[in-house]
Design a protein around this motif. Structure first.
Motif, PDB file in Angstrom:
ATOM      1  N   GLY A   1       0.785  -1.222   0.000  1.00 38.92           N
ATOM      2  CA  GLY A   1       0.000   0.000   0.000  1.00 38.92           C
ATOM      3  C   GLY A   1       0.818   1.274   0.000  1.00 38.92           C
ATOM      4  N   TRP A   2       0.138   2.382   0.245  1.00 35.49           N
ATOM      5  CA  TRP A   2       0.798   3.685   0.226  1.00 35.49           C
ATOM      6  C   TRP A   2       0.055   4.645   1.142  1.00 35.49           C
ATOM      7  CZ3 TRP A   2      -2.580   2.193  -3.580  1.00 35.49           C
ATOM      8  CH2 TRP A   2      -3.582   3.072  -3.947  1.00 35.49           C
ATOM      9  N   VAL A   3       0.617   5.826   1.316  1.00 38.10           N
ATOM     10  CA  VAL A   3      -0.013   6.873   2.115  1.00 38.10           C
ATOM     11  C   VAL A   3       0.066   8.182   1.341  1.00 38.10           C
ATOM     12  CG1 VAL A   3       2.129   7.343   3.381  1.00 38.10           C
ATOM     13  CG2 VAL A   3      -0.063   8.041   4.358  1.00 38.10           C
ATOM     14  N   ASP A   4      -1.020   8.937   1.375  1.00 42.69           N
ATOM     15  CA  ASP A   4      -1.051  10.256   0.758  1.00 42.69           C
ATOM     16  C   ASP A   4      -0.971  11.320   1.846  1.00 42.69           C
ATOM     17  OD1 ASP A   4      -1.222   9.441  -1.883  1.00 42.69           O
ATOM     18  OD2 ASP A   4      -3.414   9.392  -1.884  1.00 42.69           O
ATOM     19  N   VAL A   5      -0.230  12.387   1.548  1.00 47.27           N
ATOM     20  CA  VAL A   5      -0.029  13.486   2.492  1.00 47.27           C
ATOM     21  C   VAL A   5      -0.606  14.764   1.881  1.00 47.27           C
ATOM     22  CG1 VAL A   5       1.663  14.816   3.799  1.00 47.27           C
ATOM     23  CG2 VAL A   5       2.106  12.391   3.297  1.00 47.27           C
ATOM     24  N   PHE A   6      -1.446  15.439   2.644  1.00 48.53           N
ATOM     25  CA  PHE A   6      -2.029  16.706   2.227  1.00 48.53           C
ATOM     26  C   PHE A   6      -1.629  17.777   3.235  1.00 48.53           C
ATOM     27  CE2 PHE A   6      -4.710  13.317   0.736  1.00 48.53           C
ATOM     28  CZ  PHE A   6      -5.222  13.713  -0.482  1.00 48.53           C
ATOM     29  N   VAL A   7      -1.326  18.958   2.750  1.00 53.74           N
ATOM     30  CA  VAL A   7      -0.992  20.076   3.617  1.00 53.74           C
ATOM     31  C   VAL A   7      -1.814  21.281   3.171  1.00 53.74           C
ATOM     32  CG1 VAL A   7       0.817  21.636   4.390  1.00 53.74           C
ATOM     33  CG2 VAL A   7       1.341  19.235   4.039  1.00 53.74           C
ATOM     34  N   GLN A   8      -2.410  21.975   4.147  1.00 48.46           N
ATOM     35  CA  GLN A   8      -3.273  23.111   3.823  1.00 48.46           C
ATOM     36  C   GLN A   8      -3.034  24.245   4.809  1.00 48.46           C
ATOM     37  OE1 GLN A   8      -7.429  22.135   3.560  1.00 48.46           O
ATOM     38  NE2 GLN A   8      -8.080  24.260   3.662  1.00 48.46           N
ATOM     39  N   ARG A   9      -3.018  25.452   4.278  1.00 38.69           N
ATOM     40  CA  ARG A   9      -2.919  26.645   5.118  1.00 38.69           C
ATOM     41  C   ARG A   9      -4.278  26.956   5.719  1.00 38.69           C
ATOM     42  NH1 ARG A   9      -0.293  31.803   4.785  1.00 38.69           N
ATOM     43  NH2 ARG A   9      -0.538  32.701   6.881  1.00 38.69           N
ATOM     44  N   ARG A  10      -4.311  27.235   7.021  1.00 38.15           N
ATOM     45  CA  ARG A  10      -5.562  27.555   7.717  1.00 38.15           C
ATOM     46  C   ARG A  10      -5.230  28.452   8.896  1.00 38.15           C
ATOM     47  NH1 ARG A  10      -8.687  25.751  12.066  1.00 38.15           N
ATOM     48  NH2 ARG A  10     -10.943  25.598  11.674  1.00 38.15           N
ATOM     49  N   ASP A  11      -5.903  29.574   8.992  1.00 37.41           N
ATOM     50  CA  ASP A  11      -5.629  30.488  10.097  1.00 37.41           C
ATOM     51  C   ASP A  11      -5.813  29.781  11.435  1.00 37.41           C
ATOM     52  OD1 ASP A  11      -5.096  32.532   8.355  1.00 37.41           O
ATOM     53  OD2 ASP A  11      -7.121  33.377   8.437  1.00 37.41           O
ATOM     54  N   ALA A  12      -4.822  29.887  12.291  1.00 38.95           N
ATOM     55  CA  ALA A  12      -4.882  29.232  13.598  1.00 38.95           C
ATOM     56  C   ALA A  12      -6.002  29.840  14.432  1.00 38.95           C
ATOM     57  CB  ALA A  12      -3.537  29.387  14.309  1.00 38.95           C
ATOM     58  N   ASP A  13      -6.888  28.969  14.940  1.00 40.66           N
ATOM     59  CA  ASP A  13      -7.994  29.445  15.771  1.00 40.66           C
ATOM     60  C   ASP A  13      -8.174  28.593  17.022  1.00 40.66           C
ATOM     61  OD1 ASP A  13      -9.007  27.119  14.736  1.00 40.66           O
ATOM     62  OD2 ASP A  13     -10.710  28.040  13.709  1.00 40.66           O
ATOM     63  N   GLY A  14      -7.180  27.756  17.312  1.00 42.97           N
ATOM     64  CA  GLY A  14      -7.251  26.932  18.509  1.00 42.97           C
ATOM     65  C   GLY A  14      -7.973  25.614  18.334  1.00 42.97           C
ATOM     66  N   THR A  15      -8.452  25.312  17.121  1.00 40.68           N
ATOM     67  CA  THR A  15      -9.159  24.056  16.888  1.00 40.68           C
ATOM     68  C   THR A  15      -8.192  22.884  17.003  1.00 40.68           C
ATOM     69  OG1 THR A  15     -10.677  25.160  15.379  1.00 40.68           O
ATOM     70  CG2 THR A  15     -10.605  22.765  15.283  1.00 40.68           C
ATOM     71  N   ASP A  16      -8.584  21.854  17.764  1.00 41.40           N
ATOM     72  CA  ASP A  16      -7.754  20.672  17.918  1.00 41.40           C
ATOM     73  C   ASP A  16      -7.790  19.822  16.651  1.00 41.40           C
ATOM     74  OD1 ASP A  16      -6.900  21.225  20.494  1.00 41.40           O
ATOM     75  OD2 ASP A  16      -8.585  20.183  21.425  1.00 41.40           O
ATOM     76  N   ALA A  17      -6.723  19.059  16.449  1.00 37.77           N
ATOM     77  CA  ALA A  17      -6.615  18.215  15.261  1.00 37.77           C
ATOM     78  C   ALA A  17      -7.766  17.223  15.161  1.00 37.77           C
ATOM     79  CB  ALA A  17      -5.274  17.473  15.280  1.00 37.77           C
ATOM     80  N   VAL A  18      -8.201  16.675  16.279  1.00 36.58           N
ATOM     81  CA  VAL A  18      -9.267  15.675  16.251  1.00 36.58           C
ATOM     82  C   VAL A  18     -10.554  16.250  15.676  1.00 36.58           C
ATOM     83  CG1 VAL A  18     -10.097  16.124  18.601  1.00 36.58           C
ATOM     84  CG2 VAL A  18     -10.358  13.835  17.595  1.00 36.58           C
ATOM     85  N   ASP A  19     -10.771  17.554  15.854  1.00 39.84           N
ATOM     86  CA  ASP A  19     -11.982  18.191  15.343  1.00 39.84           C
ATOM     87  C   ASP A  19     -11.867  18.579  13.876  1.00 39.84           C
ATOM     88  OD1 ASP A  19     -13.356  18.089  17.839  1.00 39.84           O
ATOM     89  OD2 ASP A  19     -12.186  19.813  18.533  1.00 39.84           O
ATOM     90  N   LEU A  20     -10.696  18.371  13.291  1.00 37.43           N
ATOM     91  CA  LEU A  20     -10.479  18.691  11.883  1.00 37.43           C
ATOM     92  C   LEU A  20     -10.491  17.455  10.993  1.00 37.43           C
ATOM     93  CD1 LEU A  20      -7.700  21.392  12.343  1.00 37.43           C
ATOM     94  CD2 LEU A  20     -10.086  21.774  11.675  1.00 37.43           C
ATOM     95  N   LEU A  21     -10.716  16.283  11.593  1.00 31.33           N
ATOM     96  CA  LEU A  21     -10.863  15.072  10.778  1.00 31.33           C
ATOM     97  C   LEU A  21     -12.100  15.224   9.891  1.00 31.33           C
ATOM     98  CD1 LEU A  21     -10.066  12.413  13.500  1.00 31.33           C
ATOM     99  CD2 LEU A  21      -8.825  12.637  11.336  1.00 31.33           C
ATOM    100  N   PRO A  22     -12.018  14.831   8.636  1.00 31.60           N
ATOM    101  CA  PRO A  22     -13.194  14.951   7.757  1.00 31.60           C
ATOM    102  C   PRO A  22     -14.304  13.992   8.183  1.00 31.60           C
ATOM    103  CG  PRO A  22     -11.426  13.750   6.665  1.00 31.60           C
ATOM    104  CD  PRO A  22     -10.849  14.275   7.939  1.00 31.60           C
ATOM    105  N   ASP A  23     -15.496  14.213   7.646  1.00 29.35           N
ATOM    106  CA  ASP A  23     -16.619  13.333   7.954  1.00 29.35           C
ATOM    107  C   ASP A  23     -16.268  11.891   7.592  1.00 29.35           C
ATOM    108  OD1 ASP A  23     -19.517  12.884   8.628  1.00 29.35           O
ATOM    109  OD2 ASP A  23     -19.530  12.248   6.532  1.00 29.35           O
ATOM    110  N   ALA A  24     -16.553  10.979   8.501  1.00 31.43           N
ATOM    111  CA  ALA A  24     -16.176   9.575   8.286  1.00 31.43           C
ATOM    112  C   ALA A  24     -17.076   8.875   7.287  1.00 31.43           C
ATOM    113  CB  ALA A  24     -16.196   8.831   9.620  1.00 31.43           C
ATOM    114  N   GLY A  25     -18.268   9.404   7.025  1.00 31.10           N
ATOM    115  CA  GLY A  25     -19.188   8.736   6.115  1.00 31.10           C
ATOM    116  C   GLY A  25     -19.722   7.449   6.716  1.00 31.10           C
ATOM    117  N   ALA A  26     -20.185   6.542   5.860  1.00 33.64           N
ATOM    118  CA  ALA A  26     -20.727   5.263   6.322  1.00 33.64           C
ATOM    119  C   ALA A  26     -19.601   4.367   6.837  1.00 33.64           C
ATOM    120  CB  ALA A  26     -21.471   4.584   5.184  1.00 33.64           C
ATOM    121  N   THR A  27     -19.806   3.781   8.003  1.00 34.04           N
ATOM    122  CA  THR A  27     -18.811   2.885   8.594  1.00 34.04           C
ATOM    123  C   THR A  27     -19.501   1.630   9.115  1.00 34.04           C
ATOM    124  OG1 THR A  27     -18.977   3.876  10.804  1.00 34.04           O
ATOM    125  CG2 THR A  27     -17.373   4.842   9.276  1.00 34.04           C
TER     126      THR A  27
END
Length: 201
Positions: free
Chosen positions: A83-109
Motif C-alpha cells: 500500500g501507500w499513504v497520501d499526504v495533504f498540507v493546507q494553510r488555515r488560520d490558527a484558531d485553537g481548533t484541535d486536530a481531532v476536530d479537523l478530521l473529515p466526515d467519516a461517512g458510512a462505517t
C-alpha cells in the motif's frame, strides 16, 4: 507540489511523484519502469519481480493526485510492498481548533471509528482515526461486497494542517504500517512548513 519537505526512511518508503512537470520522468509509466529497475537490482528472480513491481508502481502513481502534497509507497527493505499513504498540507488560520476536530466526515462505517490522540511534539495537536468502510456493488461489481480499512491522521502546527490517509482491503496490512506512517508524520517539520512560499499567501 511533488517534492515536499518531509524526512522519510528510504528503507521503508519510496517517494511517488505526483506532479510530472517537476520530475525527471515524463509520466507514471517511465517512472514505474525506473523504480522497478532500482528496487530489483541484484535481486534473485529480478526479471519476475521487475514486472510485478513495475505494474504496482504504475498503478499507485496512476491514482488521482489532485491537491496531494506527497505520496509514499510502503516498501520495507525486509518485507513486501504493502500500500501507500497520501499526504495533504493546507494553510488555515490558527484558531485553537484541535486536530481531532479537523478530521473529515467519516461517512458510512461498519463500526464506530477508533480515534486516538497522537503525541508528536512537533505539532500543537495530532489525532488518528481508524475506520472500516463497507464496500458494495458500486465499488466491487454486481453481487459482491467487502471491507476497506482506512487510517487517517490530522495534525496542527500554527497556520498549517497536515492530513495523511492510507487505505487497504486487508486490515492486517494497514495495521502493519501504522507506526511507520506516524514516524513519517514526525518527519514533517513545522518550521519548514512555515517557510514555504504558500505561507506568505
Amino acid at each position: 507540489m511533488s517534492v515536499f519537505p518531509i524526512g522519510f526512511d528510504p528503507d521503508v518508503w519510496v517517494r511517488v511523484p505526483t506532479d510530472w512537470q517537476n520530475e525527471a520522468w515524463p509520466d507514471a509509466a517511465v517512472w514505474a519502469a525506473w523504480v522497478a529497475e532500482e528496487l530489483t537490482r541484484a535481486r534473485e528472480n529480478a526479471a519476475h519481480w521487475n514486472e510485478v513491481l513495475r505494474e504496482e508502481a504504475a498503478r499507485i502513481a496512476g491514482f488521482p493526485a489532485d491537491r496531494i502534497s506527497a505520496r509514499f509507497w510502503y516498501f520495507p527493505i525486509d518485507g513486501e510492498p504493502r500500500g501507500w499513504v497520501d499526504v495533504f498540507v493546507q494553510r488555515r488560520d490558527a484558531d485553537g481548533t484541535d486536530a481531532v476536530d479537523l478530521l473529515p466526515d467519516a461517512g458510512a462505517t461498519l463500526i464506530e471509528p477508533a480515534i486516538d490522540l497522537v503525541d508528536d511534539e512537533g505539532f500543537t495537536s495530532a489525532a488518528r482515526r481508524l475506520t472500516l468502510v463497507p464496500l458494495g456493488e458500486s465499488s466491487l461489481g454486481a453481487g459482491r461486497s467487502g471491507i476497506l480499512s482506512k487510517a487517517e491522521w490530522t495534525a496542527v502546527a500554527g497556520d498549517w494542517i497536515v492530513y495523511l490517509v492510507s487505505f487497504d482491503t486487508d486490515p492486517r496490512r494497514l495495521t502493519a504500517r501504522l507506526l511507520d506512517i506516524e514516524t513519517l508524520l514526525g518527519g514533517i517539520n513545522p518550521e519548514v512548513l512555515a517557510a514555504l512560499p504558500e505561507a506568505a499567501s
